[in-house]
Scaffold this motif. Structure first.
Motif, PDB file in Angstrom:
ATOM      1  N   GLU A 168      33.217  42.763  43.604  1.00  0.00           N
ATOM      2  CA  GLU A 168      34.358  42.807  42.687  1.00  0.00           C
ATOM      3  C   GLU A 168      35.632  42.290  43.360  1.00  0.00           C
ATOM      4  O   GLU A 168      36.458  41.626  42.738  1.00  0.00           O
ATOM      5  CB  GLU A 168      34.561  44.238  42.178  1.00  0.00           C
ATOM      6  CG  GLU A 168      35.517  44.367  41.035  1.00  0.00           C
ATOM      7  CD  GLU A 168      35.081  43.647  39.777  1.00  0.00           C
ATOM      8  OE1 GLU A 168      35.981  43.210  39.035  1.00  0.00           O
ATOM      9  OE2 GLU A 168      33.875  43.499  39.528  1.00  0.00           O
ATOM     10  N   ARG A 178      35.435  38.308  43.753  1.00  0.00           N
ATOM     11  CA  ARG A 178      35.227  37.555  42.517  1.00  0.00           C
ATOM     12  C   ARG A 178      36.526  36.906  42.053  1.00  0.00           C
ATOM     13  O   ARG A 178      37.586  37.516  42.081  1.00  0.00           O
ATOM     14  CB  ARG A 178      34.700  38.488  41.438  1.00  0.00           C
ATOM     15  CG  ARG A 178      34.298  37.819  40.159  1.00  0.00           C
ATOM     16  CD  ARG A 178      33.740  38.844  39.208  1.00  0.00           C
ATOM     17  NE  ARG A 178      34.800  39.716  38.749  1.00  0.00           N
ATOM     18  CZ  ARG A 178      35.159  39.837  37.474  1.00  0.00           C
ATOM     19  NH1 ARG A 178      34.521  39.200  36.549  1.00  0.00           N
ATOM     20  NH2 ARG A 178      36.145  40.644  37.136  1.00  0.00           N
ATOM     21  N   ASP A 179      36.443  35.662  41.636  1.00  0.00           N
ATOM     22  CA  ASP A 179      37.606  34.945  41.112  1.00  0.00           C
ATOM     23  C   ASP A 179      37.906  35.455  39.708  1.00  0.00           C
ATOM     24  O   ASP A 179      37.096  35.335  38.801  1.00  0.00           O
ATOM     25  CB  ASP A 179      37.323  33.436  41.078  1.00  0.00           C
ATOM     26  CG  ASP A 179      38.501  32.628  40.570  1.00  0.00           C
ATOM     27  OD1 ASP A 179      39.599  33.203  40.391  1.00  0.00           O
ATOM     28  OD2 ASP A 179      38.330  31.420  40.363  1.00  0.00           O
ATOM     29  N   LYS A 180      39.077  36.054  39.539  1.00  0.00           N
ATOM     30  CA  LYS A 180      39.442  36.642  38.246  1.00  0.00           C
ATOM     31  C   LYS A 180      40.405  35.763  37.462  1.00  0.00           C
ATOM     32  O   LYS A 180      40.993  36.195  36.481  1.00  0.00           O
ATOM     33  CB  LYS A 180      40.044  38.021  38.470  1.00  0.00           C
ATOM     34  CG  LYS A 180      39.038  38.986  39.087  1.00  0.00           C
ATOM     35  CD  LYS A 180      39.646  40.323  39.380  1.00  0.00           C
ATOM     36  CE  LYS A 180      38.625  41.175  40.111  1.00  0.00           C
ATOM     37  NZ  LYS A 180      39.186  42.340  40.729  1.00  0.00           N
ATOM     38  N   THR A 181      40.559  34.512  37.902  1.00  0.00           N
ATOM     39  CA  THR A 181      41.432  33.581  37.208  1.00  0.00           C
ATOM     40  C   THR A 181      40.830  33.255  35.837  1.00  0.00           C
ATOM     41  O   THR A 181      39.651  32.919  35.752  1.00  0.00           O
ATOM     42  CB  THR A 181      41.567  32.269  38.012  1.00  0.00           C
ATOM     43  OG1 THR A 181      41.966  32.589  39.336  1.00  0.00           O
ATOM     44  CG2 THR A 181      42.577  31.340  37.379  1.00  0.00           C
TER      45      THR A 181
END
Length: 84
Positions: A70, A73-76
């Motif tokens: 988590e 992880r790329d949250k873009t």
């Protein structure tokens, strides 16, 4: 929601549906919906969340592993597609 009309249902089938519906405490229409739904649903169907949880158990992922995943992880947000 779509509707379906079924013509020429034999009287004995119609009576049996009404009896079955009464036994299940619902209307004949609700009984028919339930029968149709059960007839077309795949048997033993698993939902996506259950499958993902099973994969995690097989891989022996720990809560710590999930926290790490988590964090990296790329949250873009994804950019919308353009068709021009």
């Amino acid at each position: 929601m779509p509707s379906i009309t079924v013509r020429n249902v034999p009287d004995e089938v119609h009576r049996a549906l009404k009896v079955l519906a009464a036994q299940h405490g619902r209307s004949a229409e609700a009984e028919i919906r339930d029968i149709l739904e059960n007839a077309v649903k795949p048997k033993g169907r698993k939902k996506l969340g259950s499958l993902l949880a099973e994969i995690g158990r097989r891989a022996k992922l720990t809560d710590e592993d999930l926290k790490t995943i988590e964090q990296v992880r790329d949250k873009t947000p994804a950019k919308p597609m353009t068709f021009e």
